[in-house]
Design a protein around this motif. Structure first.
Motif, short mmCIF file in Angstrom:
data_model
loop_
_atom_site.label_atom_id
_atom_site.label_comp_id
_atom_site.label_asym_id
_atom_site.label_seq_id
_atom_site.Cartn_x
_atom_site.Cartn_y
_atom_site.Cartn_z
N VAL A 66 44.10 93.01 4.02
CA VAL A 66 43.89 92.85 5.16
C VAL A 66 45.35 94.00 5.86
CG1 VAL A 66 44.24 92.01 7.55
CG2 VAL A 66 43.34 91.15 5.48
N GLN A 67 44.61 95.28 6.37
CA GLN A 67 46.08 96.96 6.84
C GLN A 67 46.18 96.23 8.15
OE1 GLN A 67 43.13 100.29 5.99
NE2 GLN A 67 44.30 100.25 4.05
N TYR A 68 45.63 95.63 9.32
CA TYR A 68 45.81 95.11 10.14
C TYR A 68 45.14 94.62 11.32
CZ TYR A 68 42.90 99.73 11.79
OH TYR A 68 41.82 99.92 11.75
N PHE A 69 45.82 94.25 11.65
CA PHE A 69 45.20 93.30 13.09
C PHE A 69 45.69 94.61 14.53
CE2 PHE A 69 45.04 90.73 16.88
CZ PHE A 69 43.74 90.03 16.38
N THR A 70 44.82 94.69 15.24
CA THR A 70 45.67 95.15 16.56
C THR A 70 44.26 94.89 17.77
OG1 THR A 70 45.11 97.16 17.87
CG2 THR A 70 43.88 97.34 16.08
N LYS A 75 45.74 85.94 19.20
CA LYS A 75 46.20 84.77 17.56
C LYS A 75 44.92 84.00 16.94
CE LYS A 75 49.91 83.35 15.68
NZ LYS A 75 49.75 83.10 14.79
N GLU A 76 44.55 83.59 17.74
CA GLU A 76 43.57 82.74 17.39
C GLU A 76 42.76 83.64 16.66
OE1 GLU A 76 40.56 78.89 19.01
OE2 GLU A 76 40.87 80.13 20.13
N LEU A 77 41.89 84.61 16.77
CA LEU A 77 40.70 85.42 16.66
C LEU A 77 41.63 86.31 14.88
CD1 LEU A 77 39.87 87.92 19.23
CD2 LEU A 77 38.33 86.42 17.69
N MET A 97 40.06 85.15 11.58
CA MET A 97 39.81 86.47 10.36
C MET A 97 40.75 86.10 8.66
SD MET A 97 37.12 87.66 12.30
CE MET A 97 36.89 86.19 14.19
N ARG A 98 41.83 85.61 9.08
CA ARG A 98 42.79 86.06 8.26
C ARG A 98 42.13 85.31 6.93
NH1 ARG A 98 46.71 89.86 7.62
NH2 ARG A 98 47.28 91.16 9.68
N TYR A 138 42.55 96.85 28.19
CA TYR A 138 42.79 95.13 28.35
C TYR A 138 42.10 94.66 27.31
CZ TYR A 138 42.60 96.03 33.48
OH TYR A 138 43.46 96.68 34.91
N VAL A 139 43.10 93.74 27.12
CA VAL A 139 42.71 92.72 25.04
C VAL A 139 42.68 91.40 25.60
CG1 VAL A 139 44.29 95.12 24.39
CG2 VAL A 139 45.37 92.47 24.48
N TYR A 140 42.69 90.67 24.94
CA TYR A 140 42.81 89.56 24.89
C TYR A 140 43.76 88.63 25.30
CZ TYR A 140 37.41 89.23 23.99
OH TYR A 140 36.52 89.40 23.64
#
Ligand code: SF4
Length: 341
Positions: free
Chosen positions: A337-341, A318-320, A324-325, A310-312
């Motif tokens: 930034v290597q990745y967002f997962t 997308k907002e997170l 952060m970026r 279960y993820v957001y």
């Protein structure tokens, strides 16, 4: 915080035929720690405790010294070719920690003394891929830095990789006990990452780990020692006031690292996620947790072995990510930034 000291230590008899095994036996005897024998590090019996919960808590402060027999390294990690097995388990009590499900009924901490075998295997993998670079992750199944003041296995691994042409090492930690690693001959081949979060997340969900300030002070030392530095922001969690909380995180990080060479700084961004089995375990072990594990607010993502997570929901994730970026761009414009997962 004080470095971890186990309350109880088990030894496999065979571990005593290795120099590190002998050294640890002498060390723990001198420290007056209770020592017991176990036939196998995979099957430790007799950890004290009246209830399952009490046994779990005691296991988290039990160290098992053994010989690593399976030398095949796990190769399913996204950010490295192989996981190098130096230890399994962790003394931390992060409510969301995935080790709770992956280690199941064996939450005690295992360290392996046959380092030469482990390094020989790593060298084999490096040779197979040369001249391609081979990356090893040392913190897949433990927080190795938090235990390493006792064993110095990580220090040896850093120096082993430092002496190779095509090997690289990476690991992540929530602990501040880095002093013995500062003079390791890393030769720029190790990326030292710290797991960081908003104060809210650290204070509510990460008991038994170093504080925000402790980690940042350690990160400064590590950057000063010429290591490649990275931060893993995980789990990114939508608590009340999260935007402010994460803003303060990056602001404070920039303040603490002022004047350091950050030309090769990386960030990895991981949103909070959980599986159904993990939720069951968390509720048993940390029954008072405030961690929001309500499936109905999340998106279900199919996973390997049929266990989805279960993820957001997309717009929240997308907002997170965007937030952060944006903060990273503002405070660390040169970072990657290597990745967002
Ligand atoms: S420090 Fe890392 S490995 Fe240890 S309990 Fe916390 S999340 Fe798990």
């Amino acid at each position: 915080m004080k470095p971890f000291v186990p309350k109880l230590v088990y030894f496999e008899p065979e571990a005593l035929s290795y120099p590190l095994g002998k050294e640890l036996y002498e060390k723990f005897t001198q420290m007056g720690i209770k020592i017991r024998e176990t036939t196998s590090h995979n099957q430790v019996r007799g950890i004290p405790g009246e209830t399952e919960l009490a046994r779990y808590r005691n296991a988290k402060s039990t160290l098992v010294v053994g010989v690593r027999r399976t030398l095949k390294f796990d190769s399913s990690k996204p950010s490295a070719e192989y996981a190098i097995p130096l230890a399994t388990g962790c003394m931390g009590h992060c409510h969301y920690c995935y080790l709770q499900t992956t280690l199941g009924s064996k939450p005690y901490i295992r360290v392996y003394v046959n380092l030469d075998d482990i390094f020989a295997q790593a060298q084999k993998y490096i040779n197979e891929r040369a001249p391609e670079i081979t990356r090893f992750e040392a913190a897949c199944t433990s927080d190795i830095v938090g235990i390493d003041h006792l064993t110095h296995s990580l220090k040896k691994a850093i120096e082993f990789i430092g002496a190779t042409d095509y090997g690289r090492l990476r690991f992540v930690t929530k602990y501040e006990h880095v002093d013995h690693l500062l003079d390791a001959r890393h030769n720029g081949k190790t990326r030292f990452r710290f797991s960081i979060n908003s104060r809210y997340v650290i204070n509510h969900f990460e008991p038994g780990t170093s504080s925000f300030d402790g980690r940042l002070a350690a990160a400064r030392k590590v950057a000063g020692a010429g290591y490649k530095l990275g931060f893993v922001v995980a789990p990114i969690y939508r608590h009340e006031g999260w935007e402010r909380g994460y803003f303060e995180l990056f602001q404070e990080l920039a303040r603490q690292l002022e004047g350091m060479d950050l030309s090769d700084l990386t960030f990895e961004l991981i949103q909070h996620r959980f599986t159904k089995p993990a939720k069951r375990v968390i509720e048993q072990r940390y029954p008072k947790t405030r961690l929001d594990l309500d499936e109905t607010k999340r998106k279900y993502k199919w996973g390997r072995y049929g266990i989805g997570k279960y993820v957001y929901r997309d717009e929240e994730a997308k907002e997170l990510e965007d937030t952060m970026r944006r903060y990273i761009e503002q405070f660390f414009p040169g970072a990657y930034v290597q990745y967002f997962t």
